[in-house]
Design an enzyme around this catalytic site. Structure first.
Site, PDB file in Angstrom:
ATOM      1  N   ASP A  17      61.784  40.544  24.227  1.00 49.90           N
ATOM      2  CA  ASP A  17      61.311  41.688  24.844  1.00 49.90           C
ATOM      3  C   ASP A  17      62.915  42.567  24.798  1.00 49.90           C
ATOM      4  O   ASP A  17      63.777  42.181  24.645  1.00 49.90           O
ATOM      5  CB  ASP A  17      61.171  41.507  26.416  1.00 49.90           C
ATOM      6  CG  ASP A  17      60.588  42.747  26.990  1.00 49.90           C
ATOM      7  OD1 ASP A  17      59.299  42.694  27.298  1.00 49.90           O
ATOM      8  OD2 ASP A  17      60.977  43.794  27.111  1.00 49.90           O
ATOM      9  N   THR A 115      45.143  43.146  25.037  1.00 55.25           N
ATOM     10  CA  THR A 115      43.439  43.888  25.139  1.00 55.25           C
ATOM     11  C   THR A 115      43.321  44.927  24.122  1.00 55.25           C
ATOM     12  O   THR A 115      44.215  45.783  24.435  1.00 55.25           O
ATOM     13  CB  THR A 115      43.139  43.950  26.561  1.00 55.25           C
ATOM     14  OG1 THR A 115      43.202  42.676  27.348  1.00 55.25           O
ATOM     15  CG2 THR A 115      41.641  44.412  26.615  1.00 55.25           C
ATOM     16  N   LEU A 146      42.649  34.951  31.462  1.00 55.59           N
ATOM     17  CA  LEU A 146      43.455  34.281  32.805  1.00 55.59           C
ATOM     18  C   LEU A 146      43.148  35.560  33.830  1.00 55.59           C
ATOM     19  O   LEU A 146      43.214  36.636  33.249  1.00 55.59           O
ATOM     20  CB  LEU A 146      44.575  33.929  32.620  1.00 55.59           C
ATOM     21  CG  LEU A 146      45.551  34.844  32.207  1.00 55.59           C
ATOM     22  CD1 LEU A 146      46.451  35.790  33.604  1.00 55.59           C
ATOM     23  CD2 LEU A 146      47.035  34.350  31.517  1.00 55.59           C
ATOM     24  N   ALA A 147      43.040  35.058  34.977  1.00 58.37           N
ATOM     25  CA  ALA A 147      43.096  36.135  36.388  1.00 58.37           C
ATOM     26  C   ALA A 147      44.561  35.804  36.930  1.00 58.37           C
ATOM     27  O   ALA A 147      44.936  34.732  36.893  1.00 58.37           O
ATOM     28  CB  ALA A 147      41.934  36.057  36.961  1.00 58.37           C
ATOM     29  N   CYS A 259      43.481  45.612  34.697  1.00 60.34           N
ATOM     30  CA  CYS A 259      42.551  45.522  33.758  1.00 60.34           C
ATOM     31  C   CYS A 259      41.404  46.271  33.776  1.00 60.34           C
ATOM     32  O   CYS A 259      40.923  46.810  32.644  1.00 60.34           O
ATOM     33  CB  CYS A 259      42.424  44.126  33.492  1.00 60.34           C
ATOM     34  SG  CYS A 259      43.847  43.162  33.119  1.00 60.34           S
ATOM     35  N   LYS A 322      45.169  41.780  44.818  1.00 58.30           N
ATOM     36  CA  LYS A 322      44.441  40.605  45.192  1.00 58.30           C
ATOM     37  C   LYS A 322      45.361  39.541  45.704  1.00 58.30           C
ATOM     38  O   LYS A 322      46.876  39.651  45.562  1.00 58.30           O
ATOM     39  CB  LYS A 322      43.534  40.003  44.045  1.00 58.30           C
ATOM     40  CG  LYS A 322      44.540  39.365  42.743  1.00 58.30           C
ATOM     41  CD  LYS A 322      43.611  38.987  41.677  1.00 58.30           C
ATOM     42  CE  LYS A 322      42.998  37.827  41.825  1.00 58.30           C
ATOM     43  NZ  LYS A 322      42.514  37.069  40.593  1.00 58.30           N
TER      44      LYS A 322
HETATM   45  C1  UGA Z   1      40.627  40.298  35.209  1.00 54.54           C
HETATM   46  C2  UGA Z   1      39.505  39.200  34.707  1.00 54.54           C
HETATM   47  O1  UGA Z   1      38.978  38.491  35.842  1.00 54.54           O
HETATM   48  C3  UGA Z   1      40.320  38.243  33.726  1.00 54.54           C
HETATM   49  O2  UGA Z   1      39.130  37.438  33.153  1.00 54.54           O
HETATM   50  C4  UGA Z   1      40.969  39.069  32.520  1.00 54.54           C
HETATM   51  O3  UGA Z   1      41.595  38.125  31.685  1.00 54.54           O
HETATM   52  C5  UGA Z   1      42.023  40.009  33.329  1.00 54.54           C
HETATM   53  O4  UGA Z   1      41.436  41.042  34.113  1.00 54.54           O
HETATM   54  C6  UGA Z   1      42.719  40.830  32.076  1.00 54.54           C
HETATM   55  O5  UGA Z   1      42.001  41.503  31.440  1.00 54.54           O
HETATM   56  O6  UGA Z   1      43.780  40.530  31.996  1.00 54.54           O
HETATM   57  P1  UGA Z   1      42.398  40.111  37.150  1.00 54.54           P
HETATM   58  O7  UGA Z   1      42.230  41.705  37.352  1.00 54.54           O
HETATM   59  O8  UGA Z   1      43.802  39.295  37.183  1.00 54.54           O
HETATM   60  O9  UGA Z   1      41.675  39.510  36.054  1.00 54.54           O
HETATM   61  O10 UGA Z   1      41.830  39.815  38.459  1.00 54.54           O
HETATM   62  P2  UGA Z   1      40.407  39.357  38.967  1.00 54.54           P
HETATM   63  O11 UGA Z   1      40.318  38.274  39.776  1.00 54.54           O
HETATM   64  O12 UGA Z   1      39.368  39.787  38.026  1.00 54.54           O
HETATM   65  O13 UGA Z   1      40.083  40.760  40.182  1.00 54.54           O
HETATM   66  C7  UGA Z   1      40.390  42.021  39.708  1.00 54.54           C
HETATM   67  C8  UGA Z   1      39.851  42.849  41.237  1.00 54.54           C
HETATM   68  O14 UGA Z   1      38.417  42.716  41.635  1.00 54.54           O
HETATM   69  C9  UGA Z   1      40.526  42.658  42.256  1.00 54.54           C
HETATM   70  O15 UGA Z   1      40.914  43.665  43.211  1.00 54.54           O
HETATM   71  C10 UGA Z   1      39.649  41.758  43.244  1.00 54.54           C
HETATM   72  O16 UGA Z   1      40.181  41.656  44.406  1.00 54.54           O
HETATM   73  C11 UGA Z   1      38.341  42.334  42.864  1.00 54.54           C
HETATM   74  N1  UGA Z   1      37.362  41.379  43.293  1.00 54.54           N
HETATM   75  C12 UGA Z   1      37.089  40.405  42.382  1.00 54.54           C
HETATM   76  C13 UGA Z   1      36.424  41.857  44.237  1.00 54.54           C
HETATM   77  O17 UGA Z   1      36.585  42.839  45.032  1.00 54.54           O
HETATM   78  N2  UGA Z   1      35.365  41.117  44.539  1.00 54.54           N
HETATM   79  C14 UGA Z   1      35.228  39.821  43.713  1.00 54.54           C
HETATM   80  O18 UGA Z   1      33.978  39.352  43.788  1.00 54.54           O
HETATM   81  C15 UGA Z   1      36.013  39.509  42.801  1.00 54.54           C
END
Ligand code: UGA
Length: 445
Positions: A17, A115, A146-147, A259, A322
């Site tokens: 980096d 992405t 991954l999340a 994302c 989150k």
């Molecule tokens: C998301 C995707 O889940 C991943 O598969 C993907 O790789 C990632 O984006 C990416 O593109 O890099 P992420 O943003 O890290 O992952 O987290 P998530 O678990 O998807 O949560 C996203 C948001 O949705 C959070 O604010 C979470 O609190 C909210 N959420 C999630 C809800 O409000 N309700 C739910 O039932 C699930």
């Protein structure tokens, strides 16, 4: 890269980096000081760092030495020019491709990890082939699923690994080499290979579908509040239908993170650029719903507190988008704070992992008020009990597990009465909270 290094001790992984401070943090002698909080990550870095995992700012040397290069730079939403506010900004990708082309003296496989909009690979290919030194490049798309908060577990045991490549013989050879790396710990039937465009578009599609589920249940949460239905019960009832499934149906104050919004805007922009306006409008509505959910939550707080929060102390528990992450990008907390600061509330914040500097820079970034006004209106403390003391209301913005284990009676005793809790994440038990004496309001019930 840390997981690849851990699982493949025979492969040398170098993460490079431009940012010297960042790299120094990744090389910090105390592995607990690495700049990203992610459960399990520091142990993995501790195991592989110095063995076959290296962090460096010597970009040129690493490019020249590599057989395979993962481009993992950010692709934020464009903030200028054509596609402003929607299209992905590919500036960093292009700079990477140009640098790789300039430096490479041997054949390489270039992997898109960031992405990207569909058909970006052809732009990268063009740059590599026309500005390079005559060496051969193969381009693969290997989007990450991954999340945050569960990154290590997701990487160790992924639902699938997706690899897209050229259908030519050379393209197929390149795919095989990347499949061989993942095969060190991922079952073969979970490694899916496709053409490069399917791979690029699948990443955007997956995020759009996930975000759509959250917006769908959030749309129902508003209807639940009007009708007496309980969104948790509705989610459970529909989730038991195996065609729908139970995951990602938790009503919330809205989705955040780096994302979902960016990728959907990107998808909307791509659809529009092909003249597919109905497709674009359909997906854009997922974001419209999400913005509505955040602002209606803030409005409910003001309305419930007798239509005024001016001069009232409101305690925020959670700031990250989150739990189990210190990432605050697009966190709903920022937007709810912004609305309440506009109403002249006095906000105090506690988050187990987010720094004070980060929280202040998040509200300042919105540019709604002067930095001084933000500083006066928003105080960050490192103890949840102090944050809640003397407050009129507590607002839960992140579902951190520790919130459920607090001494809520003690918190109640130290608050202004009536004491309100607005649970934007549905994490607390309504019956327990009401028994203590709180006026408790959760999303969707
Ligand atoms: C998301 C995707 O889940 C991943 O598969 C993907 O790789 C990632 O984006 C990416 O593109 O890099 P992420 O943003 O890290 O992952 O987290 P998530 O678990 O998807 O949560 C996203 C948001 O949705 C959070 O604010 C979470 O609190 C909210 N959420 C999630 C809800 O409000 N309700 C739910 O039932 C699930």
């Amino acid at each position: 890269m840390a997981i690849i290094a851990q699982k493949c001790p025979h492969i040398k992984v170098t993460v490079v980096d431009l940012n010297q401070k960042r790299i120094a943090e990744w090389n910090d002698a105390d592995v607990n000081n690495i700049p990203i909080y992610e459960p399990g990550l520091s142990a993995i870095v501790a195991e592989a760092r110095g063995r076959n995992l290296f962090f460096s700012t010597d970009i040129e040397r690493a490019i020249d030495a590599a057989d395979m290069i993962f481009i993992s730079v950010n692709t934020p939403t464009k903030t200028y020019g054509v596609g402003k506010g929607m299209a992905a900004d590919l500036k960093y990708i292009e700079l990477c491709a140009r640098q790789i082309a300039k430096i490479s003296t041997s054949d390489k496989i270039v992997v898109e990890k960031s992405t990207l909009p569909v058909r970006t690979a052809s732009a990268i290919k063009n740059i590599l082939e026309n500005t390079g030194n005559g060496v051969k490049f193969q381009i693969l798309s290997n989007p990450e699923f991954l999340a945050e908060g569960t990154a290590v577990a997701d990487l160790l045991n992924p639902d699938r690994v997706l690899i897209g490549g050229d259908t030519s013989m050379e393209g197929q050879e390149a795919i095989k080499k990347l499949v061989a790396i993942y095969s060190n710990w991922v079952l073969k039937d979970r490694i899916l290979t496709t053409n490069i465009w399917s791979s690029e578009l699948s990443k955007l599609t997956a995020n759009a579908f996930l975000a759509q589920r959250v917006s769908s249940i959030n749309a129902m949460s508003e209807l639940c509040e009007k009708t007496g239905a309980d969104v948790n019960e509705v989610a459970k009832a529909i989730g038991m239908d195996s065609r729908i499934g139970s995951k990602f149906l938790k009503a919330s104050v809205g989705f955040g993170g780096s994302c979902f919004k960016k990728d959907i805007l990107n998808l909307v922009y791509i659809a529009k650029s092909y003249g597919l306006n109905e497709v674009a409008d359909y997906w854009e509505q997922v974001i419209v719903m999400n913005d509505h959910q955040k602002s209606r939550f803030a409005k409910t707080i003001v309305k419930t507190l007798y239509n005024t929060v001016s001069g009232k102390k409101i305690a925020f528990l959670g700031w990250a988008f989150k739990k189990d992450t210190n990432d605050t990008r697009e966190s709903p907390a920022i937007y709810v704070a912004d609305d309440l600061l506009d109403e002249q509330a006095i906000i105090t914040v506690y988050d187990p992992k987010v720094t004070q500097t980060q929280i202040h820079s998040d509200v300042n970034y919105l540019n709604s008020r002067s930095e001084l006004e933000n500083k006066n209106g928003l105080t960050i403390l490192d103890n949840p009990y102090d944050v809640c003391q003397d407050s009129h209301a507590i607002v839960i913005l992140t579902e951190w597990s520790e919130f459920t284990s607090y001494d809520w009676q003690k918190i109640y005793d130290q608050m202004q009465k009536p004491a309100f809790v607005f649970d934007g994440r549905n994490v607390l038990d309504k019956k327990v909270m009401e028994k203590i004496g709180f006026v408790y309001q959760a999303i969707g019930s």
